[in-house]
Design an enzyme around this catalytic site. Structure first.
Site, mmCIF file in Angstrom:
data_model
loop_
_atom_site.group_PDB
_atom_site.id
_atom_site.type_symbol
_atom_site.label_atom_id
_atom_site.label_comp_id
_atom_site.label_asym_id
_atom_site.label_seq_id
_atom_site.Cartn_x
_atom_site.Cartn_y
_atom_site.Cartn_z
ATOM 1 C CB VAL A 191 11.529 60.823 59.510
ATOM 2 C CG1 VAL A 191 12.722 61.512 60.146
ATOM 3 C CG2 VAL A 191 10.866 59.846 60.479
ATOM 4 C CG ASN A 237 18.906 56.730 65.139
ATOM 5 O OD1 ASN A 237 19.287 55.647 65.591
ATOM 6 N ND2 ASN A 237 18.299 57.640 65.893
ATOM 7 C CB SER A 262 16.783 45.425 64.465
ATOM 8 O OG SER A 262 16.762 44.553 65.583
ATOM 9 C CE1 TYR A 279 12.327 48.106 66.185
ATOM 10 C CE2 TYR A 279 13.300 45.952 66.609
ATOM 11 C CZ TYR A 279 13.428 47.316 66.487
ATOM 12 O OH TYR A 279 14.651 47.912 66.660
ATOM 13 C CB ALA A 280 10.380 41.028 63.188
ATOM 14 C CB ALA A 281 7.178 43.218 59.493
ATOM 15 C CE LYS A 298 14.089 49.054 63.319
ATOM 16 N NZ LYS A 298 14.591 50.399 62.919
ATOM 17 C CB ILE A 334 21.071 49.268 72.299
ATOM 18 C CG1 ILE A 334 21.638 48.529 71.073
ATOM 19 C CG2 ILE A 334 22.027 50.354 72.775
ATOM 20 C CD1 ILE A 334 22.944 47.807 71.309
#
Length: 257
Positions: free
Chosen positions: A63, A89, A141, A154-156, A158, A187
């Site tokens: 992707v 996704n 997220s 990850y936070a940056a 999302k 999840i």
């Protein structure tokens, strides 16, 4: 059959949330294009859909690679004539506080989680504009809305996906294209289970700790997110535009006393 005769492309759908969403979409009448780097997983998803009486096809593509994505989209259009749903996704996790994160690890998380939304959207959108319809679902997220220890990269990403979703909606609303975001909590996917086994001496204890973050007292299942994705893909959500949809067991808005 809420997605009857729809053509849906789901990236990263060889396992986890993507696979559950593909199975759910197909059960509601969509022909689902399974995209994943892991060909074995992707073909297994196709086989499960076909065994259940649904329709699916697999296309391997990275992707983040514009040539591969462009070729994938061209193949879908050539064979099926349209793309009604794009579910961005595919993604990876990133762990660590900011000053400890290796630059290459940072770049990998940003590339897959943000560029991996940009590139498929870039090549699908002209076709949706031409057909004057479409639904794009971006995987953000709940971490985009809260602080969580050791999740800087990850936070940056999302947070970026959520902001991108809102901007995209403004640009493409005139073409009757809806763009919304999913914001799951923790999840319990195969990826998360593997991460817990590698990162903690006692994975069961780690899971118990994670459950306390959520008002539900439990972790979500891939099927929980798949059901929300189905709603955004279908015409049932036709008045939702640029919206974040939380499937987080009460992480963001709830707090136990």
């Amino acid at each position: 059959m809420r997605l009857s005769n729809k053509i849906a492309l789901i990236t990263g759908s060889g396992s986890g949330i993507g696979k559950s969403s593909a199975l759910r979409f197909a059960s509601e009448g969509a022909l689902v294009i399974i995209n994943d780097l892991n060909e074995a997983n992707g073909l297994e998803t196709v086989a499960e859909i076909e065994q259940a009486g649904g329709k699916a096809a697999f296309i391997r593509a990275d992707v983040t690679n514009k040539e591969q994505v462009a070729s994938m989209v061209e193949q879908i259009i050539a064979e099926y004539g349209r793309i009604d749903v794009l579910f961005n996704n595919a993604g990876v996790s990133g762990v660590g506080v900011l000053h400890e994160i290796d630059e290459d690890d940072w770049d990998r998380v940003v590339s897959i989680n943000v560029k991996g939304v940009f590139v498929p959207s870039k090549y699908v959108l002209p076709h949706m504009m031409k057909q004057n319809s479409g639904s794009i679902i971006n995987m953000s997220s709940c971490i985009a809305e809260i602080g969580l220890a050791r999740r800087a990269s990850y936070a940056a990403t999302k947070g970026a996906v959520l902001a991108l979703t809102k901007s995209m909606q403004v640009d493409y609303a005139p073409y009757n294209i809806r763009v919304n975001a999913l914001l799951p909590g923790t999840i319990l996917t195969p990826f998360v289970e593997q991460y817990l086994k590698k990162s903690y001496d006692n994975p069961e204890e780690a899971i118990a700790s994670l459950k306390t973050r959520q008002l539900s007292g439990d972790l979500g299942k891939p099927e929980d997110v798949a059901q929300a994705a189905l709603f955004l893909a279908s015409d049932e959500s036709k008045f939702m535009m640029g919206s974040p949809l939380y499937i987080d067991g009460g992480v963001v808005f709830g707090k136990n006393a």
